[in-house]
Design a protein around this motif. Structure first.
Motif, mmCIF file in Angstrom:
data_model
loop_
_atom_site.group_PDB
_atom_site.id
_atom_site.type_symbol
_atom_site.label_atom_id
_atom_site.label_comp_id
_atom_site.label_asym_id
_atom_site.label_seq_id
_atom_site.Cartn_x
_atom_site.Cartn_y
_atom_site.Cartn_z
ATOM 1 N N VAL A 57 0.860 -1.177 0.000
ATOM 2 C CA VAL A 57 0.000 0.000 0.000
ATOM 3 C C VAL A 57 0.900 1.232 0.000
ATOM 4 C CG1 VAL A 57 -1.730 1.300 1.307
ATOM 5 C CG2 VAL A 57 -1.845 -1.201 1.221
ATOM 6 N N ALA A 58 0.586 2.211 -0.859
ATOM 7 C CA ALA A 58 1.456 3.385 -1.003
ATOM 8 C C ALA A 58 1.644 4.129 0.307
ATOM 9 C CB ALA A 58 0.888 4.318 -2.065
ATOM 10 N N THR A 59 0.643 4.106 1.161
ATOM 11 C CA THR A 59 0.723 4.816 2.435
ATOM 12 C C THR A 59 1.345 3.971 3.534
ATOM 13 O OG1 THR A 59 -1.566 4.141 2.842
ATOM 14 C CG2 THR A 59 -1.220 6.348 1.956
ATOM 15 N N GLY A 60 1.850 2.785 3.176
ATOM 16 C CA GLY A 60 2.463 1.892 4.153
ATOM 17 C C GLY A 60 1.578 0.699 4.453
ATOM 18 N N GLY A 61 2.195 -0.443 4.678
ATOM 19 C CA GLY A 61 1.446 -1.650 4.973
ATOM 20 C C GLY A 61 1.167 -2.467 3.728
ATOM 21 N N LEU A 62 0.255 -3.429 3.859
ATOM 22 C CA LEU A 62 -0.037 -4.375 2.794
ATOM 23 C C LEU A 62 -1.544 -4.488 2.588
ATOM 24 C CD1 LEU A 62 2.349 -7.195 4.058
ATOM 25 C CD2 LEU A 62 2.864 -5.543 2.236
ATOM 26 N N LEU A 63 -1.936 -4.726 1.345
ATOM 27 C CA LEU A 63 -3.318 -5.058 1.020
ATOM 28 C C LEU A 63 -3.340 -6.538 0.679
ATOM 29 C CD1 LEU A 63 -6.239 -4.200 0.520
ATOM 30 C CD2 LEU A 63 -5.601 -3.655 -1.844
ATOM 31 N N VAL A 64 -4.092 -7.306 1.449
ATOM 32 C CA VAL A 64 -4.053 -8.757 1.373
ATOM 33 C C VAL A 64 -5.395 -9.303 0.896
ATOM 34 C CG1 VAL A 64 -3.537 -10.881 2.634
ATOM 35 C CG2 VAL A 64 -2.447 -8.737 3.316
ATOM 36 N N GLU A 65 -5.345 -10.270 -0.020
ATOM 37 C CA GLU A 65 -6.565 -10.886 -0.561
ATOM 38 C C GLU A 65 -7.026 -12.020 0.342
ATOM 39 O OE1 GLU A 65 -5.798 -12.029 -4.569
ATOM 40 O OE2 GLU A 65 -5.137 -10.018 -5.165
ATOM 41 N N ALA A 66 -7.382 -11.665 1.557
ATOM 42 C CA ALA A 66 -7.874 -12.627 2.545
ATOM 43 C C ALA A 66 -8.583 -11.852 3.640
ATOM 44 C CB ALA A 66 -6.725 -13.450 3.130
ATOM 45 N N ASP A 67 -9.400 -12.537 4.446
ATOM 46 C CA ASP A 67 -10.101 -11.835 5.515
ATOM 47 C C ASP A 67 -9.150 -11.570 6.683
ATOM 48 O OD1 ASP A 67 -10.214 -14.064 7.533
ATOM 49 O OD2 ASP A 67 -11.429 -15.005 5.972
ATOM 50 N N PRO A 68 -9.500 -10.643 7.573
ATOM 51 C CA PRO A 68 -8.597 -10.267 8.671
ATOM 52 C C PRO A 68 -8.185 -11.435 9.557
ATOM 53 C CG PRO A 68 -10.318 -8.627 8.436
ATOM 54 C CD PRO A 68 -10.685 -9.754 7.520
#
Length: 299
Positions: free
Chosen positions: A245-256
């Motif tokens: 994610v451009a603002t930091g962290g990750l975007l993950v294709e799974a539920d929390p």
């Protein structure tokens, strides 16, 4: 209605617009977003007939702007609030516009009141206006002829919070009466509040477009941790789709819950874990334009 169809514009070897297509529809506010140098202002100038297109077309109400009969009666423009004649008073600026477009001069006082300029301010020379006052005068000029279409480039610059709220209500009211609004702004929170549709441009190309609801719907999970690199490797080993994610962290294709379990096994401490549906316009914008931002370049 504004229709932009495969629009291109080049300045020598530099491509300002590259096959740009989108629509701004009646009864809706369309937010036009992009980093500095993305091509927003160039596109709006082509729409307004101020810059010739290199290819493709841009039409307003079904015709090129320059071929509209008395275009100022149909289209309200605010592309540069500082372009007003500095030696005239605000009232003189509006009165001259009324004469040139054939508008009843009584509209001048109506617009002065509408945009919140006092009688004393309206009779002051524009050179003595603050930026916020110039913006209000520019909006009054754009609305003077009761147009069907508004094209506004950064109209909130210089406005205080109350002024920004006023402008938001003004644009929503205009659209609710069937008007078409194309609005460029760096105030992403305001675009998120006022826009029905969004077009995002980067490096002269459209990188995303759709309704605000569609673009912000999101999916997956946003996660931030003490060691995103280790977490990303663990997620990839678990065959889970992941992207930064451009603002930091990750975007993950799974539920929390699934993401939390992978982090636990990897021994990574989580700082943030939330549904991707909660991502706002700012995060979406930064992700879409991370590779196309050109700080310090004119738009």
């Amino acid at each position: 209605m504004i229709s932009v169809d495969h629009l291109t514009k080049r300045y020598g070897a530099f491509t300002a617009l590259d096959d740009v297509s989108f629509e701004a529809r009646p009864g809706r506010v369309t937010g036009f977003l992009g980093p500095n140098g993305a091509g927003k202002t160039t596109a709006m100038r082509v729409i307004a007939g101020l810059t010739p297109a290199g290819g493709g077309s841009a039409t307003v109400l079904g015709r090129p702007y320059a071929t509209l009969p008395n275009p100022g009666r149909h289209v309200g423009l605010l592309l540069d609030a500082s372009a007003q004649h500095a030696g005239r008073t605000g009232r003189e600026v509006l009165t001259l516009a009324a004469v040139l477009t054939g508008v009843d001069r009584r509209r001048v006082d109506e617009m002065v009141d509408l945009v919140g300029l006092t009688s004393k301010e309206a009779n002051r020379r524009v050179r003595n206006y603050s930026l916020g006052m110039r913006q209000r005068l520019g909006i009054a000029h754009a609305l003077l002829a009761d147009p069907e279409v508004l094209v506004l480039d950064e109209p909130a610059n210089g406005l205080d919070p109350a002024g920004i709220r006023w402008m938001r209500d003004l644009l929503r009211g205009f659209a609710s009466r069937g008007g078409t609004v194309l609005l460029s702004s760096h105030l992403l929170n305001e675009i998120e509040r006022v826009a029905d549709d969004i077009v995002v441009i980067g490096n002269g190309r459209v990188v995303a477009q759709g309704t605000t609801e569609e673009l912000l719907a999101g999916s997956g999970t946003v996660v931030r941790s003490t060691d995103d690199a280790t977490l990303r490797r663990a997620l990839e080993v678990a065959a889970v789709g992941v992207s930064p994610v451009a603002t930091g962290g990750l975007l993950v294709e799974a539920d929390p819950e699934a993401v939390g379990r992978v982090a636990l096994r990897a021994g990574v401490v989580l700082r943030e874990l939330r549904s991707g549906d909660e991502r706002g316009l700012e995060e979406m914008f930064l992700d879409l334009t991370a590779t196309s931002a050109r700080e310090g370049v004119a738009a």
